[in-house]
Scaffold this motif. Structure first.
Motif, PDB file in Angstrom:
ATOM      1  N   MET A   1      15.911  48.786  28.054  1.00 59.90           N
ATOM      2  CA  MET A   1      16.929  49.157  29.029  1.00 59.90           C
ATOM      3  C   MET A   1      16.705  48.380  30.321  1.00 59.90           C
ATOM      4  N   PHE A   2      17.720  48.335  31.130  1.00 58.78           N
ATOM      5  CA  PHE A   2      17.661  47.719  32.450  1.00 58.78           C
ATOM      6  C   PHE A   2      18.636  48.466  33.344  1.00 58.78           C
ATOM      7  N   TYR A   3      18.232  48.665  34.618  1.00 58.09           N
ATOM      8  CA  TYR A   3      19.181  49.230  35.567  1.00 58.09           C
ATOM      9  C   TYR A   3      18.981  48.628  36.938  1.00 58.09           C
ATOM     10  N   GLU A   4      20.041  48.626  37.721  1.00 60.70           N
ATOM     11  CA  GLU A   4      19.992  48.132  39.086  1.00 60.70           C
ATOM     12  C   GLU A   4      19.725  49.310  40.013  1.00 60.70           C
ATOM     13  N   THR A   5      18.724  49.157  40.879  1.00 63.31           N
ATOM     14  CA  THR A   5      18.276  50.299  41.684  1.00 63.31           C
ATOM     15  C   THR A   5      19.335  50.776  42.686  1.00 63.31           C
ATOM     16  N   ASN A   8      21.504  52.829  40.541  1.00 60.54           N
ATOM     17  CA  ASN A   8      20.752  53.941  39.950  1.00 60.54           C
ATOM     18  C   ASN A   8      21.349  54.365  38.607  1.00 60.54           C
ATOM     19  N   ASP A   9      21.783  53.367  37.842  1.00 62.35           N
ATOM     20  CA  ASP A   9      22.527  53.629  36.604  1.00 62.35           C
ATOM     21  C   ASP A   9      21.625  53.613  35.368  1.00 62.35           C
ATOM     22  N   HIS A  10      20.471  54.274  35.474  1.00 59.45           N
ATOM     23  CA  HIS A  10      19.528  54.279  34.355  1.00 59.45           C
ATOM     24  C   HIS A  10      19.926  55.260  33.264  1.00 59.45           C
ATOM     25  N   LEU A  12      19.018  58.241  32.803  1.00 60.25           N
ATOM     26  CA  LEU A  12      17.952  59.183  32.463  1.00 60.25           C
ATOM     27  C   LEU A  12      18.070  60.447  33.312  1.00 60.25           C
ATOM     28  N   ASN A  15      14.888  59.684  37.871  1.00 62.29           N
ATOM     29  CA  ASN A  15      14.620  58.296  38.210  1.00 62.29           C
ATOM     30  C   ASN A  15      13.184  57.935  37.801  1.00 62.29           C
ATOM     31  N   PRO A  16      12.985  56.869  37.006  1.00 58.35           N
ATOM     32  CA  PRO A  16      11.640  56.550  36.510  1.00 58.35           C
ATOM     33  C   PRO A  16      10.781  55.722  37.470  1.00 58.35           C
ATOM     34  N   PHE A  17      11.297  55.323  38.633  1.00 61.02           N
ATOM     35  CA  PHE A  17      10.563  54.411  39.512  1.00 61.02           C
ATOM     36  C   PHE A  17       9.158  54.908  39.825  1.00 61.02           C
TER      37      PHE A  17
END
Length: 200
Positions: A1-5, A8-10, A12, A15-17
C-alpha cells in the motif's frame, strides 16, 4: 500500500505513522514553573541528539506547561521510564490543571537535583539533569509554523542506580526500559543483541 500524508488516505482504522517510527524513547520531563511548582510529563517524541557534549531533545504538540516552564526556569530533568513505573508514567500524562503536581498525582517522589533546579523522579533508575539550550518551532513545506515545539537541552549531570550497573555497563534488560509504539502500545526492553561494524 501507499498513501499521501496530506490526504491521509491510508484506509486503515488508525494512522500508522507513529507505529512505523517506533519504538521511541520516553522523555519523562521534570520541570518547575515560574512560581517554583513541580511539573512532570512524558513525551514520546524524545531522543539523544549529540554525545559531545551530550544533548537531548523532546517535541511538544502545543506550547504546553513543560515547554513554558523550561523557558522560564532554564533547566529540566529526564527520568528513565521503566516497566515497574509504567502506571505512574501513564498517570503523569493526565491533563491536570496548571500548578497541580503530577509527581503527587502519580505517587512519585520529587527529588531535588544536584546541578539544576528542576526535580526528578526519585524512583527512577537513571536521570539526566539538563540545562536549557533553545526551543525550535519547525515550519511545514508550505512555510506555515506548525503547533509543535522542539526543546533542546544539554545534559550536565547523570544519576544511575547502583543496581542498574551489571559488569560495568548500564543494563537496560535489568531495569526494563519502556518505549512508546503506535496506538496505545508500549514495549519493554527485555532482550538485546550485539553486532560489530564491518571492516571495509
Amino acid at each position: 500500500m501507499f498513501y499521501e500524508t496530506d490526504k491521509n488516505d491510508h484506509g486503515l482504522p488508525h494512522n500508522p505513522f507513529k507505529a512505523i517510527v517506533a519504538p521511541r524513547p520516553i522523555g519523562w520531563i521534570g520541570s518547575l514553573d515560574a512560581e517554583g511548582r513541580p511539573n512532570l510529563a512524558p513525551y514520546s517524541y524524545f531522543n539523544a541528539v549529540a554525545d559531545n557534549p551530550p544533548m537531548v531533545l523532546f517535541s511538544s504538540s502545543g506550547f504546553k506547561d513543560t515547554a513554558a516552564n523550561i523557558e522560564a526556569c532554564g533547566d529540566f530533568t529526564c527520568s528513565l521510564a521503566t516497566l515497574d513505573l509504567k502506571e505512574a508514567m501513564n498517570m503523569s500524562s493526565g491533563a491536570f490543571e496548571h500548578g497541580v503536581s503530577e509527581f503527587e498525582k502519580a505517587g512519585l517522589t520529587a527529588a531535588p537535583s544536584r546541578l539544576v533546579k528542576s526535580p526528578h523522579v526519585a524512583e527512577a533508575k537513571a536521570v539526566l539533569e539538563c540545562r536549557y539550550l533553545q526551543t525550535v518551532r519547525p515550519r511545514a513545506l508550505d512555510g506555515r509554523e506548525v503547533d509543535s515545539w522542539i526543546v533542546l537541552g544539554q545534559v550536565v549531570g547523570i544519576h544511575i542506580a547502583d543496581d542498574a550497573i551489571v559488569d560495568g555497563r548500564f543494563d537496560v534488560t535489568k531495569v526494563k526500559t519502556i518505549s512508546r509504539l503506535g496506538y496505545m502500545d508500549y514495549a519493554a526492553v527485555e532482550e538485546v543483541f550485539q553486532m560489530r561494524r564491518p571492516k571495509v
